[in-house]
Every structure is written in structure tokens, then in C-alpha cells.
Design a protein around this motif. Structure first.
Motif, PDB file in Angstrom:
ATOM      1  N   GLY A  13      43.716  39.087  45.614  1.00  0.00           N
ATOM      2  CA  GLY A  13      44.955  39.943  46.630  1.00  0.00           C
ATOM      3  C   GLY A  13      46.275  38.966  47.203  1.00  0.00           C
ATOM      4  O   GLY A  13      45.334  39.015  48.470  1.00  0.00           O
ATOM      5  N   THR A  39      40.447  41.921  41.942  1.00  0.00           N
ATOM      6  CA  THR A  39      39.521  42.016  43.306  1.00  0.00           C
ATOM      7  C   THR A  39      40.153  43.609  43.539  1.00  0.00           C
ATOM      8  O   THR A  39      41.177  43.928  43.382  1.00  0.00           O
ATOM      9  CB  THR A  39      39.717  40.779  44.335  1.00  0.00           C
ATOM     10  OG1 THR A  39      40.653  40.828  44.287  1.00  0.00           O
ATOM     11  CG2 THR A  39      39.352  40.078  43.744  1.00  0.00           C
ATOM     12  N   SER A  94      43.297  33.613  45.800  1.00  0.00           N
ATOM     13  CA  SER A  94      43.409  33.701  47.415  1.00  0.00           C
ATOM     14  C   SER A  94      43.105  33.069  48.537  1.00  0.00           C
ATOM     15  O   SER A  94      41.823  32.266  47.533  1.00  0.00           O
ATOM     16  CB  SER A  94      43.465  35.102  47.641  1.00  0.00           C
ATOM     17  OG  SER A  94      41.687  35.755  47.920  1.00  0.00           O
ATOM     18  N   ALA A  95      42.973  32.837  49.612  1.00  0.00           N
ATOM     19  CA  ALA A  95      42.478  32.088  50.547  1.00  0.00           C
ATOM     20  C   ALA A  95      41.179  32.148  50.154  1.00  0.00           C
ATOM     21  O   ALA A  95      40.300  32.001  50.223  1.00  0.00           O
ATOM     22  CB  ALA A  95      43.241  31.235  51.726  1.00  0.00           C
ATOM     23  N   THR A  97      39.241  33.951  47.804  1.00  0.00           N
ATOM     24  CA  THR A  97      38.468  34.027  47.316  1.00  0.00           C
ATOM     25  C   THR A  97      37.822  32.880  46.180  1.00  0.00           C
ATOM     26  O   THR A  97      36.741  32.351  46.167  1.00  0.00           O
ATOM     27  CB  THR A  97      39.289  34.900  45.934  1.00  0.00           C
ATOM     28  OG1 THR A  97      39.123  36.104  45.576  1.00  0.00           O
ATOM     29  CG2 THR A  97      38.924  34.399  44.568  1.00  0.00           C
TER      30      THR A  97
HETATM   31  C1  LIG Z   1      50.570  42.071  52.643  1.00  0.00           C
HETATM   32  C2  LIG Z   1      50.027  41.065  52.286  1.00  0.00           C
HETATM   33  C3  LIG Z   1      49.975  40.217  51.737  1.00  0.00           C
HETATM   34  C4  LIG Z   1      48.853  39.191  51.004  1.00  0.00           C
HETATM   35  N1  LIG Z   1      49.297  37.995  50.899  1.00  0.00           N
HETATM   36  C5  LIG Z   1      48.235  37.072  50.398  1.00  0.00           C
HETATM   37  C6  LIG Z   1      48.510  35.844  49.561  1.00  0.00           C
HETATM   38  O1  LIG Z   1      49.206  35.878  49.251  1.00  0.00           O
HETATM   39  N2  LIG Z   1      47.615  35.259  49.558  1.00  0.00           N
HETATM   40  C7  LIG Z   1      46.076  35.024  50.213  1.00  0.00           C
HETATM   41  O2  LIG Z   1      45.123  34.313  50.414  1.00  0.00           O
HETATM   42  N3  LIG Z   1      45.931  36.422  50.785  1.00  0.00           N
HETATM   43  C8  LIG Z   1      46.754  37.372  51.419  1.00  0.00           C
HETATM   44  N4  LIG Z   1      46.499  38.425  51.947  1.00  0.00           N
HETATM   45  C9  LIG Z   1      45.576  38.443  52.527  1.00  0.00           C
HETATM   46  C10 LIG Z   1      44.438  39.484  51.189  1.00  0.00           C
HETATM   47  O3  LIG Z   1      44.324  40.169  50.190  1.00  0.00           O
HETATM   48  C11 LIG Z   1      43.587  39.138  52.215  1.00  0.00           C
HETATM   49  O4  LIG Z   1      42.457  38.271  52.312  1.00  0.00           O
HETATM   50  C12 LIG Z   1      41.562  39.639  51.049  1.00  0.00           C
HETATM   51  O5  LIG Z   1      41.051  39.748  51.231  1.00  0.00           O
HETATM   52  C13 LIG Z   1      41.909  38.950  49.710  1.00  0.00           C
HETATM   53  O6  LIG Z   1      40.510  39.521  48.739  1.00  0.00           O
HETATM   54  P1  LIG Z   1      40.336  39.018  47.387  1.00  0.00           P
HETATM   55  O7  LIG Z   1      40.348  37.588  47.945  1.00  0.00           O
HETATM   56  O8  LIG Z   1      38.850  39.550  47.252  1.00  0.00           O
HETATM   57  O9  LIG Z   1      41.787  39.065  46.432  1.00  0.00           O
HETATM   58  C14 LIG Z   1      47.810  39.129  51.668  1.00  0.00           C
HETATM   59  C15 LIG Z   1      47.523  40.456  52.793  1.00  0.00           C
HETATM   60  C16 LIG Z   1      48.633  41.605  52.697  1.00  0.00           C
HETATM   61  C17 LIG Z   1      48.190  42.389  53.282  1.00  0.00           C
END
Ligand SMILES: Cc1cc2nc3c(=O)[nH]c(=O)nc-3n(C[C@H](O)[C@H](O)[C@H](O)COP(=O)(O)O)c2cc1C
Length: 405
Positions: A13, A39, A94-95, A97
Motif C-alpha cells: 500500500g 496486501t 511499504s514501511a 511491510t
Molecule cells: C495516500 C496514501 C499514500 C501512502 N503512501 C505510502 C507509501 O508510499 N509508502 C508507505 O510505506 N506507506 C504509504 N502509505 C501508508 C500505508 O498505506 C500504510 O502504512 C498501510 O498500513 C500499508 O499496508 P501494507 O504494508 O500492508 O500494504 C500511504 C497511505 C496513504 C493514505
């Protein structure tokens, strides 16, 4: 390089998830088969429908079928895909994951799959500049790199937030090139081989509180275990007390003393094809460890005498049962290095020995790089340039391959 290769693409994400559509297209265009896993957060940024259309495969998000009565998927898909992959790329990573993978968590399909992987894992971190610079994120990335993950560095520039700095997912062309490099270097030349590695120091008790040890961090041995695992080996790592993360897919046995290390090596050696003794095992240990703390007040005069006895030599002990097994030793010498390594090579019936000198800048204990000289019987010493320990580990394994045939 991509033709016919099985690529598992993890999408998390991050705002850069939109680039994964282009990435899938380029990988398919290059002849690869691509299995996308996402995810839940990733589905907020790009739809599974888009990625499944481009990859021509079902995209997997869910760990569990929607209803136990109507399973729409096989129960062990996370294992099947882990075994199917030649490489897994998580882009954007993402940070969140990255942190989960660094901790070994398995709370969704993507992270569970990562734990079951037998192929190289490549992460392309992408996030806001401060999230990327955050100490926790940097610590997680460093730990993953140490355990054998490949990291594609993010680019610096303008970010989606409008801020400037490091955190941008590189262009798709760069991601594909880096992935191809990993595939090229990921020789699976150790597939079916059983590799035993020892790492770290030992602790020899003086009393319940104090011990004698050395400065070994275990990094070289852990890099060897990670490299062998990346190349398809079934790896067992016998480790003294260290603060390092176990490389992916490696079976780890923890020991404390030289005697425990010797017992573990003797037990595991018969099942191994290759033994690399990278541990800095004590040569001497206190002849009698006190059962209670030795008290300062009980010592008369200004000194105290500690009698040390020689610890049995592990390599000498296993030499008679060597058979066709390949045995590689390490020598750490501060002077007269090549000559003493050559003596050790002959005395211990080794196939080759890896010599390093902790006095060389960028070599030896604690640092992330090493400078080693390979000493073989009847051959000129081969000095390798200073390189990250993971690269030195690969160079050592490459030299063991012809001996394993
Ligand atoms: C508009 C938006 C953009 C985001 N961009 C990022 C990003 O570029 N990198 C990141 O690590 N988290 C980003 N986030 C936060 C993640 O979506 C969030 O931490 C989420 O829990 C990640 O879940 P996952 O690791 O399961 O995919 C963003 C959130 C939003 C709302």
C-alpha cells in the motif's frame, strides 16, 4: 534473462503502487510469468482486476477463502507460489511491510509467502522521505540486507507529498534491470547441497558472571549462510552468541561454548556436503570454571591467576570422517598470515582456507566488508578485493563449487 522465469510480484500500500501495472507489462513483455500478490492496503491504490488482466493470472490478496464451505482457492497456495518463484520482488515495499518482513511476521498472504520463499527476495522500498529516513525503517532495511535480501535503493526527488528527498520508487526500467541482475547472480548451483556453516564467537565461562570471548560479530558466517541459501542450498548454521537475524530459510542451532560448538559440528557434519568453519572458536578456556562468582576480596595481592587449557580442535576432530565432504576453514592472523594459514591448511586436511587480517581497514570483526586471501594446496594465494561480506561469501562459495562435483 526474464524469458520463462517465474516472478512473484508483491504490491503493498504505497502511492507508487500505480507503477506496478507498467512493471507487470514490462515483465510479461520480457517473457516472464508473473504472479501478483497484494496486501489489502495495496488494493486501495490499484485494483486486482488491473493487475490480473495484465499478468493473465488471478491476483492473490486473501489468506483465507471467503467461506470455509466454498473454498475458491487451494489451502496451501502461499507455499505453492513460494516454491514456484525464481525470484520475488516487492515493489513498492511499504514501511509497514518491510517492518513485518524484518520481524518474520506472517499476518497476510504476502508476508506469509515471504516466510516460505526459497528464492531470492528483492525489496524496492518506497515511501515519504521521513518514513524512509526513520531510524526504525533504516534498522529494518539493514537487518533485511544482512539476512540476504536484495534492496533496490529508492531515488531522491519530488515525492507525492510535495516534499523532496529519498523515497521515490525508481523507474520501471531500473526495477526490471535490477531484477534481471538478481536472477543472473542467483545461481541455483547449490540446489540439493547441504551446507553447514559455523559463525560467531564462543563464550568460555570463568564463573557464572564472567567469560572469555573474542571480537567476532558473526557477520561473515551469517553472510555465508545467506549466500548458500540464496543459491538453493539446504543450510544449517551453528552460531555462537551474536546479535544477528537468521537468514531466510536457514536452520539455526545456537551454542555458547567451544565444547558445545564442537558437539554440534560433530553431530551435523555427517549430513553435510560442505562445511565452512567461519566461527571464531576459542583456542583456550578456563581449566576450571568456578560454580560461584569469584570474589575480588578473596584474592590476595594485586593479581589473580587463571589457568587456561587448550580447547579440542574441531577441524582436527572431524578430519578422519571427512570422506568426500568439502571443508573450508578460516584463519584470522595479525602477522605471518599466509605461512600460518598454509600450515593450518595442511595440518587440518582442509580443501582451502580463507585468510583475513583484522588489522586491514575494512576487514575482520564487526565491519560489513572483508578482504580475504584464498589459500589452496599447491596454488598461489588468491587475494580478493575488499567487498561487502555477502559478496565475499558468494566468492568463497563459487570456489567450493568445483570441489563439490
Ligand atoms: C495516500 C496514501 C499514500 C501512502 N503512501 C505510502 C507509501 O508510499 N509508502 C508507505 O510505506 N506507506 C504509504 N502509505 C501508508 C500505508 O498505506 C500504510 O502504512 C498501510 O498500513 C500499508 O499496508 P501494507 O504494508 O500492508 O500494504 C500511504 C497511505 C496513504 C493514505
Amino acid at each position: 534473462m526474464l524469458t520463462g522465469r517465474h516472478i512473484v510480484l508483491g504490491v503493498t500500500g504505497g502511492i507508487a503502487a500505480y507503477k506496478s501495472a507498467h512493471l507487470v507489462r514490462e515483465l510479461i513483455r520480457g517473457g516472464a510469468e508473473v504472479q501478483v500478490v497484494m496486501t489489502h492496503a495495496a488494493t486501495q491504490f490499484i485494483t486486482p482486476l488491473t493487475l490480473s488482466t495484465l499478468s493473465r493470472r488471478e491476483v492473490i490478496v486473501e489468506m483465507f477463502p471467503p467461506s470455509p464451505d466454498q473454498p475458491t482457492m487451494q489451502w496451501t497456495k502461499h507455499i505453492d507460489i513460494a516454491l514456484w518463484g525464481d525470484v520475488m520482488l516487492v515493489a513498492p515495499a511499504s514501511a509497514n511491510t518491510i517492518a513485518k518482513i524484518a520481524c518474520g511476521m506472517a499476518d497476510n498472504f504476502l508476508t506469509t509467502l515471504v516466510l516460505a520463499l526459497r528464492c531470492p527476495l528483492v525489496l524496492a522500498p518506497s515511501m515519504d522521505v521521513d518514513m524512509y529516513g526513520n531510524e526504525a525503517t533504516q534498522r529494518n532495511i539493514a537487518a533485511l540486507r544482512e539476512s540476504g535480501c536484495h534492496i533496490i535503493e529508492p531515488e531522491s526527488g519530488e515525492l507525492a507529498s510535495g516534499l523532496h528527498g529519498a523515497g521515490r520508487l525508481p523507474d520501471v526500467d531500473h526495477l526490471v534491470k535490477e531484477l534481471a541482475k538478481v536472477l543472473e547472480s542467483a545461481h541455483r548451483d547449490f540446489r540439493g547441497k547441504r551446507v553447514l556453516v559455523t559463525a560467531g564467537p564462543t563464550h568460555e565461562a570463568i564463573d557464572p558472571i564472567r567469560y572469555i570471548s573474542n571480537r567476532s560479530s558473526g557477520k561473515m558466517g551469517f553472510a555465508l549462510a545467506a549466500a548458500a541459501a540464496q543459491r538453493g542450498a539446504d543450510v544449517t548454521l551453528i552460531s555462537g552468541p551474536v546479535h544477528l537475524q537468521t537468514p531466510l530459510t536457514v536452520r539455526r542451532i545456537d551454542v555458547t561454548t567451544a565444547h558445545e560448538m564442537a558437539a554440534a559440528v560433530e553431530r551435523e557434519f555427517p549430513a553435510a556436503d560442505l562445511l565452512v568453519m567461519a566461527a571464531a572458536v576459542a583456542d583456550f578456556s578456563p581449566a576450571h570454571a568456578s560454580a560461584t562468582k569469584i570474589k575480588r576480596e578473596e584474592q590476595t595481592g594485586d593479581s589473580m591467576t587463571l589457568t587456561l587449557s587448550k580447547v579440542p580442535d574441531i577441524l582436527k576432530a572431524i578430519a578422519p570422517s571427512k570422506g568426500k565432504r568439502v571443508v573450508v576453514g578460516f584463519a584470522l592472523e595479525t602477522d605471518d598470515g599466509v605461512a600460518s594459514a598454509q600450515r593450518k591448511l595442511a595440518a587440518k586436511n582442509l580443501d582451502f582456507i580463507v585468510l583475513n587480517n583484522p588489522r586491514d581497514a575494512g576487514a575482520g570483526f564487526g565491519v560489513d566488508t572483508n578482504i580475504v586471501t584464498i589459500i589452496r594446496p599447491d596454488a598461489k594465494p588468491e587475494q580478493l578485493p575488499r567487498a561487502p561480506k555477502i559478496d565475499v561469501a558468494h566468492a568463497i562459495l563459487t570456489r567450493a563449487v568445483p570441489l563439490l562435483q
